[in-house]
Enzyme design. Structure first.
Site, mmCIF file in Angstrom:
data_model
loop_
_atom_site.group_PDB
_atom_site.id
_atom_site.type_symbol
_atom_site.label_atom_id
_atom_site.label_comp_id
_atom_site.label_asym_id
_atom_site.label_seq_id
_atom_site.Cartn_x
_atom_site.Cartn_y
_atom_site.Cartn_z
ATOM 1 N N ARG A 1 -62.541 117.713 64.619
ATOM 2 C CA ARG A 1 -63.304 118.625 63.776
ATOM 3 C C ARG A 1 -62.421 118.910 62.566
ATOM 4 N NH1 ARG A 1 -65.004 123.450 67.697
ATOM 5 N NH2 ARG A 1 -62.907 123.043 68.505
ATOM 6 N N HIS B 1 -68.696 127.260 62.203
ATOM 7 C CA HIS B 1 -67.538 128.168 62.236
ATOM 8 C C HIS B 1 -66.916 128.261 60.847
ATOM 9 C CE1 HIS B 1 -64.871 130.373 65.142
ATOM 10 N NE2 HIS B 1 -64.449 130.704 63.928
ATOM 11 N N GLU C 1 -71.476 132.944 67.662
ATOM 12 C CA GLU C 1 -70.029 133.129 67.510
ATOM 13 C C GLU C 1 -69.629 132.823 66.076
ATOM 14 O OE1 GLU C 1 -68.337 130.276 70.253
ATOM 15 O OE2 GLU C 1 -68.532 128.619 68.827
ATOM 16 N N ASN D 1 -73.638 133.020 76.821
ATOM 17 C CA ASN D 1 -72.188 132.953 76.701
ATOM 18 C C ASN D 1 -71.606 134.005 75.762
ATOM 19 O OD1 ASN D 1 -73.337 129.972 77.063
ATOM 20 N ND2 ASN D 1 -71.423 130.176 78.186
ATOM 21 N N ASP E 1 -62.477 125.589 63.096
ATOM 22 C CA ASP E 1 -62.603 127.044 62.908
ATOM 23 C C ASP E 1 -61.805 127.509 61.685
ATOM 24 O OD1 ASP E 1 -63.824 126.808 65.471
ATOM 25 O OD2 ASP E 1 -61.881 127.137 66.429
#
Length: 316
Positions: free
Chosen positions: A291, A257, A193, A156, A17
């Protein structure tokens, strides 16, 4: 000064992120989710590549109990009206996936110094799972964009936009601008998101990420005319296909992200994102730490839309 073509991925290992902001002082400021999900770090560098070796400074740590005591996710650092702000999501130790959105503020010239003060929760129209807030200014008005679960909509999280009164308070009503609906947005989880805003060519673009955080994770995009009413859902057009996704040939899995910045000389646009370099994950992807933060140049199509290409391979 190194040319941006020399970027070698990954930029920062085990940082998901990722958010990179280039300030007027010439430094790139970086924050991201750490694998332990227990703190917020900030680092800076004169180059994008240098962020990988820059010394991180802990800006804030999770509370021992109550709100903000678990799963500190996806911090973003912004400079607004002469102060630094970090937006982040946090849950409670007794409900580790029931996130809310919070803000901390720092008045120091350099956000690696000084004190970060908690400004509290960003309250929305209802109390539910919410995260991944970002903010941008347009025509003198500041906006807030975030992901939240609507108890009355299957899935979600959807993306919402609202005006801001100040950097930690929105002015209702909040407006939904996208919800998971295409196949590529609903794999594993129904997710929209991780919004990031890009203004160019008379348009306002919002990229976002969709589906579960494994190799199915990918990016979509919304676009609105810069003169339209940004609080009107009809102003936003959504791509029916992903604009950035897994590429097996380059061994990049689940890119997403993202955030945006520019090269050191300001001449090139840079996409910042995370991805893994393998597909198979043992257990829940959220607990897999690999990640890594990556960066690459992107270009523009003739119709004025961004062209992110494919996620480039890791440096040899």
């Amino acid at each position: 000064m190194p040319k941006v073509e020399t970027l070698k991925n990954p930029i920062v290992e085990q940082r998901a992120d990722p958010w990179v902001y280039k300030h007027t002082d010439g430094y790139y400021y970086f924050t991201a989710s750490v694998p332990e999900y227990d703190r917020i770090e900030v680092r800076r560098s004169a180059t994008i590549q240098g962020l990988g070796v820059a010394e991180p400074v802990v800006a804030w740590r999770k509370h021992k109990e109550g709100p903000m005591s678990a799963n500190i996710w996806a911090p973003e650092i912004h400079y607004i009206d002469g102060k630094w702000y970090i937006y982040y999501a946090a849950a409670r130790a007794d409900e580790i996936f029931d996130h809310r959105m919070y803000v901390i503020e720092n008045e120091s010239e350099n956000p690696l110094d000084g004190n970060w003060v908690e400004k509290g929760q960003v309250k929305t129209d209802w109390e539910s799972f919410s995260l991944d807030a970002t903010t941008f200014e347009h025509k003198g008005q500041r906006y807030y964009v975030w992901a939240q679960r609507d108890p009355n909509i299957v899935g979600n999280s959807n993306l919402y936009i609202a005006k801001m009164i100040n950097p930690w308070t929105i002015e209702g009503p909040q407006v939904m601008i996208t919800k998971p609906e295409f196949d590529w947005e609903t794999i594993g989880f129904w997710v929209n998101e991780g919004a990031a805003v890009l203004k160019r060519n008379g348009k306002i673009f919002i990229t976002y990420s969709a589906s579960a955080t494994d190799y199915n994770y990918c990016m979509g995009i919304l676009a609105a005319d810069e003169n339209s009413d940004l609080l009107d859902p009809a102003s936003w057009r959504k791509s029916e296909v992903p604009v950035f996704q897994t590429n097996e040939e380059t061994s990049q899995f689940g890119p997403g992200h993202n955030s945006f910045t520019v090269s050191e000389d300001g001449s090139q646009d840079i996409l910042i994102y995370h991805a893994r370099n393998y597909q198979e994950i043992e257990g829940d992807p959220l607990w897999d730490p690999n990640r890594h933060t990556r960066a690459q140049v992107f270009t523009w199509n003739e119709d004025g839309t961004p062209n992110f290409g494919i996620p480039v391979a890791d440096a040899k």
